[in-house]
Structures are given as structure tokens and as C-alpha cells.
Write an enzyme that holds these catalytic residues in place. Structure first.
Site, PDB file in Angstrom:
ATOM      1  N   THR A  48       0.554  -0.994  -0.096  1.00 55.86           N
ATOM      2  CA  THR A  48       0.288   0.399   0.093  1.00 55.86           C
ATOM      3  C   THR A  48       0.630   1.296   0.105  1.00 55.86           C
ATOM      4  O   THR A  48       1.008   2.197  -0.833  1.00 55.86           O
ATOM      5  CB  THR A  48      -1.036  -0.202   1.197  1.00 55.86           C
ATOM      6  OG1 THR A  48      -1.529  -1.690   1.729  1.00 55.86           O
ATOM      7  CG2 THR A  48      -1.799   1.065   0.668  1.00 55.86           C
ATOM      8  N   CYS A  49       1.710   1.176   0.836  1.00 54.46           N
ATOM      9  CA  CYS A  49       2.638   2.558   1.248  1.00 54.46           C
ATOM     10  C   CYS A  49       3.745   2.965  -0.148  1.00 54.46           C
ATOM     11  O   CYS A  49       3.230   4.223  -1.011  1.00 54.46           O
ATOM     12  CB  CYS A  49       3.990   1.969   1.731  1.00 54.46           C
ATOM     13  SG  CYS A  49       3.537   2.094   3.293  1.00 54.46           S
TER      14      CYS A  49
END
Length: 160
Positions: A48-49
Site C-alpha cells: 500500500t505504501c
């Protein structure tokens, strides 16, 4: 207890990878007399980052800075070499300052650390975004575990 809106940022020092080596960046230098968007994430190179969180701030950097923001900074409990490499690969140079909270000291000091030992990652930072004006937190958006909504670049722009 976690930091709250109205609280002052505690004194800490981050590491930043530069072309000439490693530099120290103090919270005083980063926040004093400035408007800063600080967003934090559990880890460089994590799904996600890498796919959403950092890219959103890179894409929207000009629009965020047009709202009076002096610095956009990304923090993770990783070392400065990892943060520097990840920032370069993501195209963050010149738009997002990549801060290494290597031992998690800042994350612990503001009460936004969490134990990710179950994933083999040790202590990490929670996912959040804050707006800091002259060293005081004016907006704080902390994500629920596993979520990515309130700390996005779009959510920060709406709060500015």
C-alpha cells in the site's frame, strides 16, 4: 498516549540520505516557522505504501504546496539508505522529503508506533498524516489498522 491536535511536536532527529551521505534533520529545523505535511507509513517498499500512499503525495505535491505548505515529508521506521533508495525509485526527489525514523524513536515519542513483530517487521509507525504549523499539530488523521483512507494526499488536501 498518542499526540493530539494542539500538541507540540517533540524534539527528535531524523536521518536523510543525500548525495553526499547522511544528514541529520531535527524536528526544530523541519517544523519551526513552517507549515509541514508529515505522513507516515509502516514500511518502505510495502504494497500500500508503494502503490498508493507515497505516490499520491508525489503526484499532488505541487497542489499541496500551492496551499501554503513548505515541506511534505514521508516518515517510516526504516534506515536512511532504504528511505533514500525508495524515494529515488518512486520519483520523490524535490517533492517529498524522505525521513528515516530508524529506531522508531519519534514514532514512539508521539505514541503512533505499533508492534509488527508478527509480520517479522519489529516496531513500526502507524499509518497517519498530520499538518503541523510552527511545531504544533493542527490536523491529525490516523488510519485504522489495514486501512488507507484518512491519511491519503487527497484527504490532506481537503483539510488544508
Amino acid at each position: 498516549m498518542a499526540i493530539q491536535v494542539g500538541d507540540s511536536i517533540p524534539s527528535a532527529t531524523f536521518k536523510v540520505k543525500t548525495d553526499s551521505g547522511l544528514d541529520d534533520v531535527s524536528t526544530e529545523d523541519l517544523f519551526s516557522g513552517k507549515k509541514v505535511v508529515l505522513f507516515a507509513l509502516p514500511g518502505a517498499y510495502t504494497p500500500t505504501c508503494s502503490a498508493k500512499h507515497l505516490p499520491g503525495f508525489i503526484t499532488n505535491a505541487d497542489a499541496i504546496k500551492a496551499k501554503g505548505v513548505d515541506t511534505i515529508a514521508c516518515l517510516s521506521v526504516n534506515d536512511a539508505f532504504v528511505m533514500g533508495s525508495w524515494g529515488k525509485e518512486q520519483g520523490a526527489d524535490g517533492s517529498v522529503l524522505m525521513l528515516a525514523d530508524g529506531n522508531g524513536d519519534f514514532s514512539k515519542a508521539i505514541g503512533l508506533d505499533f508492534d509488527a513483530s508478527g509480520f517479522g517487521m519489529g516496531t513500526r509507525s502507524q499509518r497517519y498524516a498530520m499538518i503541523v504549523e510552527d511545531g504544533k499539530v493542527t490536523t491529525l488523521n490516523v488510519e485504522q489498522p489495514g486501512a488507507f483512507e484518512v491519511s491519503s494526499a487527497e484527504a490532506v488536501m481537503a483539510a488544508l
